[in-house]
Design an enzyme around this catalytic site. Structure first.
Site, PDB file in Angstrom:
ATOM      1  N   LYS A   6      17.034 -18.812   7.141  1.00  0.00           N
ATOM      2  CA  LYS A   6      16.958 -17.992   5.908  1.00  0.00           C
ATOM      3  C   LYS A   6      18.084 -16.973   5.923  1.00  0.00           C
ATOM      4  O   LYS A   6      18.617 -16.623   6.991  1.00  0.00           O
ATOM      5  CB  LYS A   6      15.612 -17.275   5.797  1.00  0.00           C
ATOM      6  CG  LYS A   6      15.254 -16.274   6.908  1.00  0.00           C
ATOM      7  CD  LYS A   6      15.770 -14.876   6.713  1.00  0.00           C
ATOM      8  CE  LYS A   6      15.382 -13.956   7.881  1.00  0.00           C
ATOM      9  NZ  LYS A   6      16.217 -12.756   8.014  1.00  0.00           N
ATOM     10  N   PRO A  88      22.119 -19.951  14.967  1.00  0.00           N
ATOM     11  CA  PRO A  88      22.432 -18.961  15.995  1.00  0.00           C
ATOM     12  C   PRO A  88      21.256 -17.990  16.185  1.00  0.00           C
ATOM     13  O   PRO A  88      20.599 -17.623  15.215  1.00  0.00           O
ATOM     14  CB  PRO A  88      23.654 -18.223  15.441  1.00  0.00           C
ATOM     15  CG  PRO A  88      24.200 -19.101  14.376  1.00  0.00           C
ATOM     16  CD  PRO A  88      23.081 -19.932  13.852  1.00  0.00           C
ATOM     17  N   MET A  89      21.022 -17.597  17.459  1.00  0.00           N
ATOM     18  CA  MET A  89      19.897 -16.696  17.732  1.00  0.00           C
ATOM     19  C   MET A  89      20.351 -15.240  17.676  1.00  0.00           C
ATOM     20  O   MET A  89      21.517 -14.943  17.920  1.00  0.00           O
ATOM     21  CB  MET A  89      19.311 -17.019  19.097  1.00  0.00           C
ATOM     22  CG  MET A  89      18.575 -18.351  19.093  1.00  0.00           C
ATOM     23  SD  MET A  89      17.690 -18.670  20.621  1.00  0.00           S
ATOM     24  CE  MET A  89      18.989 -19.311  21.627  1.00  0.00           C
ATOM     25  N   GLY A  90      19.415 -14.358  17.362  1.00  0.00           N
ATOM     26  CA  GLY A  90      19.744 -12.927  17.273  1.00  0.00           C
ATOM     27  C   GLY A  90      20.753 -12.656  16.184  1.00  0.00           C
ATOM     28  O   GLY A  90      21.568 -11.739  16.273  1.00  0.00           O
ATOM     29  N   ALA A  91      20.716 -13.463  15.127  1.00  0.00           N
ATOM     30  CA  ALA A  91      21.734 -13.365  14.081  1.00  0.00           C
ATOM     31  C   ALA A  91      21.150 -12.956  12.730  1.00  0.00           C
ATOM     32  O   ALA A  91      21.865 -12.856  11.750  1.00  0.00           O
ATOM     33  CB  ALA A  91      22.465 -14.702  13.957  1.00  0.00           C
ATOM     34  N   LEU A  93      18.908 -14.782  11.071  1.00  0.00           N
ATOM     35  CA  LEU A  93      18.756 -15.997  10.258  1.00  0.00           C
ATOM     36  C   LEU A  93      17.363 -16.616  10.398  1.00  0.00           C
ATOM     37  O   LEU A  93      17.091 -17.675   9.811  1.00  0.00           O
ATOM     38  CB  LEU A  93      19.828 -17.020  10.654  1.00  0.00           C
ATOM     39  CG  LEU A  93      21.277 -16.548  10.428  1.00  0.00           C
ATOM     40  CD1 LEU A  93      22.263 -17.511  11.069  1.00  0.00           C
ATOM     41  CD2 LEU A  93      21.557 -16.419   8.925  1.00  0.00           C
ATOM     42  N   GLY A  94      16.499 -15.981  11.171  1.00  0.00           N
ATOM     43  CA  GLY A  94      15.101 -16.414  11.258  1.00  0.00           C
ATOM     44  C   GLY A  94      14.884 -17.733  11.987  1.00  0.00           C
ATOM     45  O   GLY A  94      13.876 -18.399  11.763  1.00  0.00           O
ATOM     46  N   GLY A  95      15.803 -18.102  12.876  1.00  0.00           N
ATOM     47  CA  GLY A  95      15.710 -19.405  13.543  1.00  0.00           C
ATOM     48  C   GLY A  95      14.401 -19.600  14.314  1.00  0.00           C
ATOM     49  O   GLY A  95      13.711 -20.598  14.131  1.00  0.00           O
ATOM     50  N   GLY A  96      14.054 -18.631  15.157  1.00  0.00           N
ATOM     51  CA  GLY A  96      12.829 -18.748  15.962  1.00  0.00           C
ATOM     52  C   GLY A  96      11.594 -18.770  15.069  1.00  0.00           C
ATOM     53  O   GLY A  96      10.637 -19.509  15.319  1.00  0.00           O
ATOM     54  N   ASP A 130       8.802 -12.651   9.823  1.00  0.00           N
ATOM     55  CA  ASP A 130       9.510 -13.635   8.987  1.00  0.00           C
ATOM     56  C   ASP A 130       8.819 -14.999   8.958  1.00  0.00           C
ATOM     57  O   ASP A 130       9.221 -15.864   8.181  1.00  0.00           O
ATOM     58  CB  ASP A 130      10.932 -13.874   9.524  1.00  0.00           C
ATOM     59  CG  ASP A 130      11.827 -12.659   9.368  1.00  0.00           C
ATOM     60  OD1 ASP A 130      11.471 -11.751   8.609  1.00  0.00           O
ATOM     61  OD2 ASP A 130      12.885 -12.649  10.021  1.00  0.00           O
TER      62      ASP A 130
END
Ligand code: C5P
Length: 301
Positions: A6, A88-91, A93-96, A130
């Protein structure tokens, strides 16, 4: 299956609440960039959850989502989750969070159980602010700590560019830095409401830029370059550090990606709610009935 990222098309932080979280006003938007997940389920008397591909993340959100669902469904089973990280993590972008929501959407289907959307949302919120959004997808207003959602009419599938310069921003630390500087919640609320009435007209605002940019001059430079190369809007997502640019045409996107090749620029597009949901139903298709939301198991009694 695909667990999409996101971006926040505007993010205002109004103030700290008594529970320690911050009151937000944001527009969440799913984008085409996605992690790749495989989820397998085997019926069993006891619960076992294993995750591959995320050895560096001990308290994995996707695993916690599976554990929470087993509690809800009142059954045992062995779940194996394979995660190929592309977000990318910690970016910001809500990946986790998206990986966790993917488990909430897919596991009931594989286990042959029906878990209504209201229950999935209730399981999602404690996992992370998120996570509930990814149970809706598309364009959505986010209030409260981000878990109070109001789906909006989809924005068109605008093309854009994403720059993730590998600067890891800790969300709690960003909130801690921002908190003492917060003023004028009413003014921010009004400005946000206006921006929702006429979306993407005025420049987008993310309050986190004020605390993250002074620490990372490179991000200021990347945002400036996106605008200079022809992006209509450029903004940091969430608490950072990814910067996205939205463009009118794919030609502009191609040009910006070419300019920013050295920065690992990727072309993205906004992913509408109907595309998000039909993508999910297609992925789960051999196991689902119709085009229902959330996807409904063919094996459910
Ligand atoms: O909800 P989530 O686990 O993603 O939040 C991570 C941290 O970010 C929280 O522990 C809190 O410190 C901060 N946070 C906040 N206000 C929000 C969302 C997150 O203060 N609305």
């Amino acid at each position: 299956m695909a667990a999409n990222a996101k971006i926040n098309l505007g993010l205002r932080v109004l103030g700290k609440r008594p529970d320690g979280y911050h009151e937000l006003r944001t527009i969440f938007q799913t984008i085409s960039l996605a992690d790749r997940l495989t989820i397998s389920f085997t019926p069993a008397d006891t619960v076992s959850v294993t995750v591959a591909g995320m050895d560096d993340v001990p308290d994995n959100l996707a695993a916690r989502a599976a554990q929470a669902l087993f509690g809800e469904m009142g059954i045992g089973g062995a779940v194996h989750i394979g995660i190929e990280k592309r977000i990318p993590m910690g970016a910001g972008l809500g990946g986790g969070s998206s990986d966790a929501a993917a488990v909430l959407l897919a596991l009931p289907v594989l286990a042959g159980r029906v878990v209504p959307l209201s229950r999935l949302l209730a399981l999602a919120a404690p996992l992370g602010s998120d996570v509930p959004f990814f149970l809706l997808g598309g364009t959505s207003l986010g209030l409260g700590r981000g878990e109070e959602l109001y789906p909006l009419a989809d924005f068109p599938a605008l093309p854009g560019v994403l720059l993730a310069p590998g600067i890891h921003v800790s969300t709690p630390e960003a909130y801690r830095a921002l908190s003492p500087t917060l003023t004028d919640p009413e003014g921010k609320k009004r400005a946000f409401e206006e921006s929702v009435r006429e979306p993407l007209v005025a420049p987008l605002v993310n309050d986190f830029e004020a605390v993250v940019f002074p620490q990372h001059a490179r991000l200021v430079e990347l945002k400036r370059r996106l605008l200079e190369h022809g992006a209509q809007q450029a903004l940091m997502s969430g608490s950072g550090s990814a910067i996205f640019g939205l463009c009118h045409t794919k030609e502009t996107v191609a040009r910006v990606v070419q300019f920013e090749k050295g920065e690992g620029a990727v072309a993205i597009s906004l992913l509408t709610r109907s595309r998000y949901r039909s993508q999910w139903n297609r992925l789960l298709q051999p196991h689902t009935q119709g085009d229902l939301w959330p996807p409904r198991s063919l094996y459910a009694q």
